[in-house]
Structure formats: C-alpha cells, structure tokens
Design an enzyme around this catalytic site. Structure first.
Site, PDB file in Angstrom:
ATOM      1  N   LYS A  63       5.026  -8.209  -4.980  1.00  0.00           N
ATOM      2  CA  LYS A  63       5.900  -7.232  -4.571  1.00  0.00           C
ATOM      3  C   LYS A  63       6.231  -7.266  -3.255  1.00  0.00           C
ATOM      4  O   LYS A  63       7.514  -7.292  -2.952  1.00  0.00           O
ATOM      5  CB  LYS A  63       5.392  -5.801  -4.946  1.00  0.00           C
ATOM      6  CG  LYS A  63       5.098  -5.274  -6.301  1.00  0.00           C
ATOM      7  CD  LYS A  63       4.942  -3.830  -6.624  1.00  0.00           C
ATOM      8  CE  LYS A  63       4.835  -3.470  -7.960  1.00  0.00           C
ATOM      9  NZ  LYS A  63       4.528  -2.013  -8.171  1.00  0.00           N
ATOM     10  N   ALA A  84       3.434  -0.868  -2.641  1.00  0.00           N
ATOM     11  CA  ALA A  84       2.142  -0.334  -2.856  1.00  0.00           C
ATOM     12  C   ALA A  84       1.958  -0.257  -4.567  1.00  0.00           C
ATOM     13  O   ALA A  84       3.039  -0.269  -5.066  1.00  0.00           O
ATOM     14  CB  ALA A  84       2.031   1.126  -2.275  1.00  0.00           C
ATOM     15  N   ASP A  85       0.858  -0.333  -4.871  1.00  0.00           N
ATOM     16  CA  ASP A  85       0.708  -0.315  -6.166  1.00  0.00           C
ATOM     17  C   ASP A  85      -0.558   0.242  -6.608  1.00  0.00           C
ATOM     18  O   ASP A  85      -1.594   0.185  -5.822  1.00  0.00           O
ATOM     19  CB  ASP A  85       0.690  -1.731  -7.009  1.00  0.00           C
ATOM     20  CG  ASP A  85       0.896  -1.644  -8.423  1.00  0.00           C
ATOM     21  OD1 ASP A  85       2.207  -1.413  -8.857  1.00  0.00           O
ATOM     22  OD2 ASP A  85       0.095  -1.741  -9.172  1.00  0.00           O
ATOM     23  N   THR A  86      -0.666   1.262  -7.744  1.00  0.00           N
ATOM     24  CA  THR A  86      -1.927   2.092  -7.896  1.00  0.00           C
ATOM     25  C   THR A  86      -2.252   1.759  -9.187  1.00  0.00           C
ATOM     26  O   THR A  86      -1.504   1.907 -10.544  1.00  0.00           O
ATOM     27  CB  THR A  86      -1.591   3.565  -7.591  1.00  0.00           C
ATOM     28  OG1 THR A  86      -1.295   3.877  -6.227  1.00  0.00           O
ATOM     29  CG2 THR A  86      -2.748   4.473  -8.074  1.00  0.00           C
TER      30      THR A  86
END
Length: 206
Positions: A63, A84-86
């Site tokens: 990303k 950000a990634d969760t």
C-alpha cells in the site's frame, strides 16, 4: 521538516483521521482509487502458508509503494504518505472484513468466549524510503449469544471492520480484557505512528 507539518493519509477511514487529529497531525486524503469502481493493484489475498504477520507486513508495504506511485503520477506536492492495515487473527487464521452479514455472524461466533489478536501495520513512505511498524494486541470476548450477535449486526455497519466489530462501538460490551494498544485495535496505533512520523521530521502535538 515538511511544508506545514502535513502528511498524506492513504485511507478512507474516518477513525484514522480522528486518531491523527488526536496527536495534532494534519493530513490530506490520498485516494488510492479516483473512482470506487476501479481496482487497485494490490493482491490482498493471503499467500499459501503466509503467516498473519508476514501477510500484514506485505500489505502495508504494498500500500505504501502504491500510494507513493500515486503521488508521483499525480504530480502532488512531496509529503510523507501514511498507510495502515488491520486484521484479526485467531488460531493462525486471518479474519479480514466480512463479505456480508452471514459472514460477519460466523466471525463473531468464532470470536465468542475466546481471545484473538488484532494486528495493525502502519507504513510511512518518503520518496524511495518506506518504513513499516507493527502493533499486536490481544482481545478477549465473553460468550456472545446468537440473539446478541443478530442485534449487534442489525444495528451496526460492520462490513468495513476487520473481524466484524469495532472496539469503540457497541462491541465494547463483549470485551472482557485487552492487552496492547487500544488505538491499534481501532486501526492506527498512535505510539508507533508518532515514532515513525517524528523520525521523518513531523512534529507531534503542534
């Protein structure tokens, strides 16, 4: 030091924008897709035998790479890009965002009465340098009845939530214990975020 202490945030999440405001960081939205119907060039399917940690590092790095390409392609002012990634993991399995309410119900039944991990990776890119940090938290749910799950899903939009819940909403009533970062579970770990931004010259709490 960057112009007016600003960054690009490559996320549509209002929660992440609010968390950045909480530590005094100004952000401009950088849309990965100019139209919602257009796909981005990132494979978000886990690879065979890919661990949750390896997966989320890869997604955050991808990303950040793709977001920086957008800055260059669109000839935007040079500012750091934050991504950000969760994900939610349990028994080594990755729970991303549910496809529909039936899928969400299955996820919540899986989490009921058990502990799971919430992994949020953040990436900050400046030109050809990208750094990624990971926040890992553990959340324990009480037993949740089928009626509670149905009521929760009927009153909450969870299709954009990893693991089919948001800690800052009604699902807080399901949580017995948290170990780790509350803001990381929300989707942007502020400790790691502040560290990365300060390292590249973004002043926090201005």
């Amino acid at each position: 030091m960057f112009s007016e202490n600003q960054i690009y945030l490559a996320s549509r999440s209002p929660r992440r924008r609010e968390l950045l405001r909480q530590i005094g960081v100004k952000c401009n939205l950088l849309m990965m897709r100019e139209t919602l119907g257009r796909e981005i060039d990132i494979n978000e399917q886990p690879f065979v035998d890919e661990t949750p940690t390896d997966y989320i590092y890869r997604i955050a790095q991808s990303k950040a790479d793709e977001s920086w390409r957008r800055v260059i392609q669109r000839r935007l002012p040079i500012l750091p890009v934050l991504v950000a990634d969760t994900i939610v993991t349990i028994d080594g399995c990755i729970l991303g965002k549910p496809q529909d309410n039936k899928h969400a119900e299955e996820m919540l039944k899986t989490l009921s009465g058990r502990s799971h991990q919430v992994l949020t990776a953040i990436g900050v890119g400046v030109r050809d340098k990208i750094q990624v940090r990971l926040s890992t938290s553990t959340v324990r749910f009480r037993e949740i009845s089928e009626r509670e799950i149905r009521n929760y899903l009927a009153n909450n939009n969870i299709l954009d939530k990893a693991g089919a819940y948001a800690i800052q909403g009604m699902a807080a009533a399901f949580i017995v214990e948290i170990s780790g970062s509350y803001s990381g579970i929300m989707g942007l770990p502020l400790y790691e975020t502040a560290q990365l931004l300060e390292e590249i010259g973004i002043e926090i709490f201005q």
